[in-house]
Design a protein around this motif. Structure first.
Motif, PDB file in Angstrom:
ATOM      1  N   TRP A 145       0.816  -1.209   0.000  1.00  0.00           N
ATOM      2  CA  TRP A 145       0.000   0.000   0.000  1.00  0.00           C
ATOM      3  C   TRP A 145       0.857   1.269   0.000  1.00  0.00           C
ATOM      4  CZ3 TRP A 145      -4.630  -0.355  -1.652  1.00  0.00           C
ATOM      5  CH2 TRP A 145      -5.347  -1.532  -1.463  1.00  0.00           C
ATOM      6  N   VAL A 146       1.980   1.244   0.701  1.00  0.00           N
ATOM      7  CA  VAL A 146       2.884   2.408   0.689  1.00  0.00           C
ATOM      8  C   VAL A 146       3.448   2.621  -0.714  1.00  0.00           C
ATOM      9  CG1 VAL A 146       5.099   3.284   1.513  1.00  0.00           C
ATOM     10  CG2 VAL A 146       3.487   2.279   3.139  1.00  0.00           C
ATOM     11  N   THR A 147       3.843   1.517  -1.357  1.00  0.00           N
ATOM     12  CA  THR A 147       4.405   1.609  -2.708  1.00  0.00           C
ATOM     13  C   THR A 147       3.350   2.058  -3.716  1.00  0.00           C
ATOM     14  OG1 THR A 147       5.923  -0.202  -2.165  1.00  0.00           O
ATOM     15  CG2 THR A 147       5.681   0.371  -4.480  1.00  0.00           C
ATOM     16  N   ALA A 148       2.139   1.484  -3.612  1.00  0.00           N
ATOM     17  CA  ALA A 148       1.049   1.861  -4.522  1.00  0.00           C
ATOM     18  C   ALA A 148       0.694   3.335  -4.363  1.00  0.00           C
ATOM     19  CB  ALA A 148      -0.180   0.990  -4.252  1.00  0.00           C
ATOM     20  N   CYS A 149       0.670   3.785  -3.119  1.00  0.00           N
ATOM     21  CA  CYS A 149       0.356   5.187  -2.840  1.00  0.00           C
ATOM     22  C   CYS A 149       1.436   6.104  -3.421  1.00  0.00           C
ATOM     23  CB  CYS A 149       0.227   5.409  -1.338  1.00  0.00           C
ATOM     24  SG  CYS A 149      -0.097   7.138  -0.870  1.00  0.00           S
ATOM     25  N   GLY A 150       2.690   5.772  -3.164  1.00  0.00           N
ATOM     26  CA  GLY A 150       3.791   6.605  -3.642  1.00  0.00           C
ATOM     27  C   GLY A 150       3.849   6.687  -5.156  1.00  0.00           C
ATOM     28  N   LEU A 151       3.789   5.529  -5.817  1.00  0.00           N
ATOM     29  CA  LEU A 151       3.852   5.498  -7.278  1.00  0.00           C
ATOM     30  C   LEU A 151       2.628   6.172  -7.894  1.00  0.00           C
ATOM     31  CD1 LEU A 151       5.256   4.549  -9.874  1.00  0.00           C
ATOM     32  CD2 LEU A 151       4.039   2.357  -9.642  1.00  0.00           C
ATOM     33  N   GLY A 152       1.461   5.891  -7.319  1.00  0.00           N
ATOM     34  CA  GLY A 152       0.224   6.462  -7.860  1.00  0.00           C
ATOM     35  C   GLY A 152       0.177   7.976  -7.736  1.00  0.00           C
ATOM     36  N   PHE A 169       6.963   6.395 -16.825  1.00  0.00           N
ATOM     37  CA  PHE A 169       7.149   6.487 -15.381  1.00  0.00           C
ATOM     38  C   PHE A 169       6.370   5.374 -14.670  1.00  0.00           C
ATOM     39  CE2 PHE A 169       7.633  10.696 -17.182  1.00  0.00           C
ATOM     40  CZ  PHE A 169       8.783  11.178 -16.579  1.00  0.00           C
ATOM     41  N   ILE A 170       5.125   5.158 -15.091  1.00  0.00           N
ATOM     42  CA  ILE A 170       4.290   4.123 -14.470  1.00  0.00           C
ATOM     43  C   ILE A 170       4.877   2.741 -14.730  1.00  0.00           C
ATOM     44  CG2 ILE A 170       2.017   3.041 -14.415  1.00  0.00           C
ATOM     45  CD1 ILE A 170       0.850   5.756 -15.303  1.00  0.00           C
ATOM     46  N   GLN A 171       5.226   2.493 -15.992  1.00  0.00           N
ATOM     47  CA  GLN A 171       5.693   1.157 -16.366  1.00  0.00           C
ATOM     48  C   GLN A 171       7.002   0.798 -15.670  1.00  0.00           C
ATOM     49  OE1 GLN A 171       5.458   0.533 -20.547  1.00  0.00           O
ATOM     50  NE2 GLN A 171       5.940  -1.625 -20.440  1.00  0.00           N
ATOM     51  N   ILE A 172       7.929   1.726 -15.625  1.00  0.00           N
ATOM     52  CA  ILE A 172       9.199   1.458 -14.946  1.00  0.00           C
ATOM     53  C   ILE A 172       8.969   1.295 -13.441  1.00  0.00           C
ATOM     54  CG2 ILE A 172      11.433   2.480 -14.315  1.00  0.00           C
ATOM     55  CD1 ILE A 172      11.583   3.602 -17.157  1.00  0.00           C
ATOM     56  N   GLY A 173       8.035   2.058 -12.886  1.00  0.00           N
ATOM     57  CA  GLY A 173       7.694   1.916 -11.469  1.00  0.00           C
ATOM     58  C   GLY A 173       7.149   0.532 -11.160  1.00  0.00           C
ATOM     59  N   LEU A 174       6.305   0.009 -12.044  1.00  0.00           N
ATOM     60  CA  LEU A 174       5.754  -1.334 -11.850  1.00  0.00           C
ATOM     61  C   LEU A 174       6.844  -2.400 -11.963  1.00  0.00           C
ATOM     62  CD1 LEU A 174       2.423  -1.053 -13.912  1.00  0.00           C
ATOM     63  CD2 LEU A 174       2.669  -1.035 -11.417  1.00  0.00           C
ATOM     64  N   LEU A 175       7.778  -2.194 -12.881  1.00  0.00           N
ATOM     65  CA  LEU A 175       8.880  -3.139 -13.058  1.00  0.00           C
ATOM     66  C   LEU A 175       9.814  -3.153 -11.853  1.00  0.00           C
ATOM     67  CD1 LEU A 175       9.789  -2.360 -16.791  1.00  0.00           C
ATOM     68  CD2 LEU A 175       8.907  -4.542 -15.938  1.00  0.00           C
ATOM     69  N   HIS A 183       5.365  -7.722 -19.837  1.00  0.00           N
ATOM     70  CA  HIS A 183       4.043  -7.747 -20.456  1.00  0.00           C
ATOM     71  C   HIS A 183       2.958  -7.293 -19.481  1.00  0.00           C
ATOM     72  CE1 HIS A 183       6.314 -10.686 -22.974  1.00  0.00           C
ATOM     73  NE2 HIS A 183       5.721 -10.000 -23.926  1.00  0.00           N
ATOM     74  N   GLN A 184       3.060  -7.738 -18.232  1.00  0.00           N
ATOM     75  CA  GLN A 184       2.062  -7.338 -17.247  1.00  0.00           C
ATOM     76  C   GLN A 184       2.200  -5.871 -16.864  1.00  0.00           C
ATOM     77  OE1 GLN A 184       2.479 -10.394 -14.166  1.00  0.00           O
ATOM     78  NE2 GLN A 184       0.590 -11.326 -14.886  1.00  0.00           N
ATOM     79  N   SER A 185       3.417  -5.358 -16.880  1.00  0.00           N
ATOM     80  CA  SER A 185       3.598  -3.933 -16.582  1.00  0.00           C
ATOM     81  C   SER A 185       2.971  -3.076 -17.673  1.00  0.00           C
ATOM     82  CB  SER A 185       5.083  -3.595 -16.424  1.00  0.00           C
ATOM     83  OG  SER A 185       5.772  -3.699 -17.656  1.00  0.00           O
ATOM     84  N   ALA A 186       3.067  -3.533 -18.924  1.00  0.00           N
ATOM     85  CA  ALA A 186       2.474  -2.793 -20.041  1.00  0.00           C
ATOM     86  C   ALA A 186       0.949  -2.787 -19.934  1.00  0.00           C
ATOM     87  CB  ALA A 186       2.914  -3.399 -21.366  1.00  0.00           C
TER      88      ALA A 186
END
Length: 259
Positions: A145-152, A169-175, A183-186
């Motif tokens: 949740w901390v990571t999701a909040c920060g990235l989001g 930015f989003i895709q690299i953050g997910l990776l 593929h899932q990050s995309a």
């Protein structure tokens, strides 16, 4: 130019722009902003709101397609997307308070940064992080949740302030932070952009910077053009596609700065 002719010209230019973007597989939000601002004289705030809102529709089909292919991590996408939507609304309010001149060059700088991230992703594709075909172990509870909040919040503010999808930015953050496969990050990125574009667009609407009529022209032109253009993607060499994906945001930034 008469109003009717201008309306047709905007729709026509967006069609050809969508054709190009669909052809090379690029997002192109920055180019849309630059063309609306420089070529048609649309105020930068309105151009940002229009570009961001158009992404609601242009990413829906892509997100659905990725979902059917199993490339969407729903939990990650929804969590980051909700926080991203909050960030996008905040970003739209930040943009509303910035002078047009400052917002113009700041948006251009953000496009140049997006191009750098795309270059890193494309030309270092052999590196483990960019070639991972299976997701690693998921984050647990509070770390998630901390990571999701920060990235989001971070990517949402970028999108809301500069009217872009912030895809790199989003895709690299997910990776990096969620250990997802390429593929899932995309696919998950496409899902995340939808709430970001929705609430970001709402923020521009409440601030008086969203022209619904202009949005319709831009969206229809881009969607039809991208649909047609995507059918010819396989005709291009991979090297040309890679160069084009990096060159498009650079072109948008240059046009904003010197147009």
């Amino acid at each position: 130019m008469k109003k009717g002719s201008r309306i047709m010209l905007i729709a026509l230019v967006m069609f050809f722009l969508g054709l190009l973007l669909g052809f090379v597989g690029a997002g192109g939000a920055g180019v849309v902003i630059a063309v609306l601002t420089v070529v048609f004289g649309i105020p930068i705030h309105t151009a940002l709101g229009t570009s961001l809102s158009a992404m609601i529709f242009t990413t829906l089909s892509g997100a659905y397609s990725h979902f059917r292919e199993g490339n969407v991590e729903m939990k990650n996408g929804i969590a980051v997307g909700v926080f991203g939507a909050i960030g996008a609304f905040i970003g739209s309010q930040i943009a509303s308070g910035l002078p047009a001149k400052d917002l113009k060059w700041l948006t251009a700088c953000m496009l140049f940064l997006s191009a750098i991230l795309l270059w890193l992703k494309i030309f270092f594709a052999s590196k483990e992080i960019f070639s991972r075909i299976e997701s690693k172990s998921a984050l647990v509870r509070w770390k998630f949740w901390v990571t999701a909040c920060g990235l989001g919040i971070f990517t949402g503010i970028l999108s809301g302030t500069f009217g872009i999808g912030a895809t790199p930015f989003i895709q690299i953050g997910l990776l990096v932070f969620f250990n997802m496969s390429i593929h899932q990050s995309a696919g998950t990125t496409m899902l995340i952009i939808i709430p970001i574009a929705l609430l970001g667009g709402l923020g521009y609407l409440t601030a008086g910077y969203l022209d619904v009529s202009l949005l319709l022209k831009v969206t229809i032109g881009l969607m039809i053009g991208a649909y047609v253009g995507a059918k010819f993607t396989k005709r291009l060499k991979p090297s040309i596609l890679k160069v084009s994906m990096v060159s498009i945001p650079i072109f948008g930034g240059v046009l904003l700065l010197f147009g």
